[in-house]
Design a protein around this motif. Structure first.
Motif, PDB file in Angstrom:
ATOM      1  N   VAL A  48     -13.135  18.956  39.593  1.00 24.40           N
ATOM      2  CA  VAL A  48     -13.601  19.714  38.424  1.00 24.40           C
ATOM      3  C   VAL A  48     -14.044  18.753  37.326  1.00 24.40           C
ATOM      4  CG1 VAL A  48     -12.878  21.272  36.563  1.00 24.40           C
ATOM      5  CG2 VAL A  48     -12.273  21.799  38.944  1.00 24.40           C
ATOM      6  N   LEU A  49     -13.279  17.707  37.088  1.00 27.99           N
ATOM      7  CA  LEU A  49     -13.655  16.719  36.077  1.00 27.99           C
ATOM      8  C   LEU A  49     -14.998  16.079  36.419  1.00 27.99           C
ATOM      9  CD1 LEU A  49     -13.006  15.096  33.534  1.00 27.99           C
ATOM     10  CD2 LEU A  49     -11.711  13.521  34.970  1.00 27.99           C
ATOM     11  N   ALA A  50     -15.165  15.717  37.685  1.00 31.54           N
ATOM     12  CA  ALA A  50     -16.431  15.110  38.116  1.00 31.54           C
ATOM     13  C   ALA A  50     -17.583  16.097  37.955  1.00 31.54           C
ATOM     14  CB  ALA A  50     -16.328  14.651  39.572  1.00 31.54           C
ATOM     15  N   ALA A  51     -17.340  17.350  38.268  1.00 30.90           N
ATOM     16  CA  ALA A  51     -18.390  18.366  38.111  1.00 30.90           C
ATOM     17  C   ALA A  51     -18.770  18.518  36.644  1.00 30.90           C
ATOM     18  CB  ALA A  51     -17.915  19.704  38.691  1.00 30.90           C
ATOM     19  N   GLU A  56     -22.091  20.235  35.219  1.00 28.04           N
ATOM     20  CA  GLU A  56     -21.904  21.596  35.727  1.00 28.04           C
ATOM     21  C   GLU A  56     -21.243  22.458  34.661  1.00 28.04           C
ATOM     22  OE1 GLU A  56     -23.246  22.757  38.296  1.00 28.04           O
ATOM     23  OE2 GLU A  56     -23.661  20.971  39.485  1.00 28.04           O
ATOM     24  N   SER A  57     -21.626  23.712  34.635  1.00 27.27           N
ATOM     25  CA  SER A  57     -21.062  24.642  33.653  1.00 27.27           C
ATOM     26  C   SER A  57     -19.748  25.208  34.154  1.00 27.27           C
ATOM     27  CB  SER A  57     -22.045  25.795  33.417  1.00 27.27           C
ATOM     28  OG  SER A  57     -22.123  26.601  34.590  1.00 27.27           O
ATOM     29  N   TRP A  58     -18.990  25.771  33.205  1.00 26.44           N
ATOM     30  CA  TRP A  58     -17.748  26.429  33.583  1.00 26.44           C
ATOM     31  C   TRP A  58     -18.042  27.647  34.454  1.00 26.44           C
ATOM     32  CZ3 TRP A  58     -13.631  23.809  33.660  1.00 26.44           C
ATOM     33  CH2 TRP A  58     -13.351  22.855  32.691  1.00 26.44           C
ATOM     34  N   THR A  59     -19.203  28.247  34.275  1.00 26.77           N
ATOM     35  CA  THR A  59     -19.595  29.392  35.102  1.00 26.77           C
ATOM     36  C   THR A  59     -19.729  28.983  36.563  1.00 26.77           C
ATOM     37  OG1 THR A  59     -20.754  30.396  33.228  1.00 26.77           O
ATOM     38  CG2 THR A  59     -21.356  31.174  35.434  1.00 26.77           C
ATOM     39  N   VAL A  60     -20.388  27.848  36.805  1.00 27.08           N
ATOM     40  CA  VAL A  60     -20.558  27.353  38.175  1.00 27.08           C
ATOM     41  C   VAL A  60     -19.207  26.962  38.774  1.00 27.08           C
ATOM     42  CG1 VAL A  60     -21.529  25.459  39.536  1.00 27.08           C
ATOM     43  CG2 VAL A  60     -22.943  26.630  37.835  1.00 27.08           C
ATOM     44  N   ILE A  61     -18.388  26.277  37.997  1.00 24.58           N
ATOM     45  CA  ILE A  61     -17.074  25.862  38.488  1.00 24.58           C
ATOM     46  C   ILE A  61     -16.205  27.085  38.770  1.00 24.58           C
ATOM     47  CG2 ILE A  61     -14.943  24.650  37.855  1.00 24.58           C
ATOM     48  CD1 ILE A  61     -16.823  22.678  36.288  1.00 24.58           C
ATOM     49  N   THR A  68     -13.096  33.524  36.925  1.00 24.43           N
ATOM     50  CA  THR A  68     -14.053  33.635  35.832  1.00 24.43           C
ATOM     51  C   THR A  68     -14.282  32.284  35.161  1.00 24.43           C
ATOM     52  OG1 THR A  68     -12.376  34.093  34.152  1.00 24.43           O
ATOM     53  CG2 THR A  68     -13.284  35.997  35.349  1.00 24.43           C
ATOM     54  N   ARG A  69     -15.374  32.220  34.420  1.00 29.86           N
ATOM     55  CA  ARG A  69     -15.671  31.023  33.631  1.00 29.86           C
ATOM     56  C   ARG A  69     -14.525  30.735  32.675  1.00 29.86           C
ATOM     57  NH1 ARG A  69     -17.035  30.710  28.491  1.00 29.86           N
ATOM     58  NH2 ARG A  69     -17.394  32.935  28.319  1.00 29.86           N
TER      59      ARG A  69
END
Length: 78
Positions: A48-51, A56-61, A68-69
């Protein structure tokens, strides 16, 4: 003179002749599974940190985690 620590668990009072000996395989399996979960959690945090560092957005993660985001941001945000 060296003093030995006391056994608070009461193991020093066990009568070995009355104890049913069991294989510790299940105990070791639980420990191994718990360690695997801890490693997986560390790997997830790193991913997640790398993303996030890659933009990357919280929505994508959140979508990748099926949450949810907002939940992703609360769980992994700083």
């Amino acid at each position: 003179m060296m003093t030995l620590a006391t056994d608070d668990a009461g193991l020093d009072r066990l009568d070995a002749s009355r104890v049913k000996l069991r294989d510790a395989a299940h105990f070791r399996a639980v420990i191994a599974a718990n360690e695997a979960v801890a490693r997986a959690q560390q790997d997830l945090r790193a991913a997640v940190l790398a993303a996030r560092e890659a933009g990357e957005s919280w929505t994508v993660i959140g979508a990748a985690l099926d949450i949810t985001r907002q939940a992703a941001q609360q769980r992994f945000g700083r």
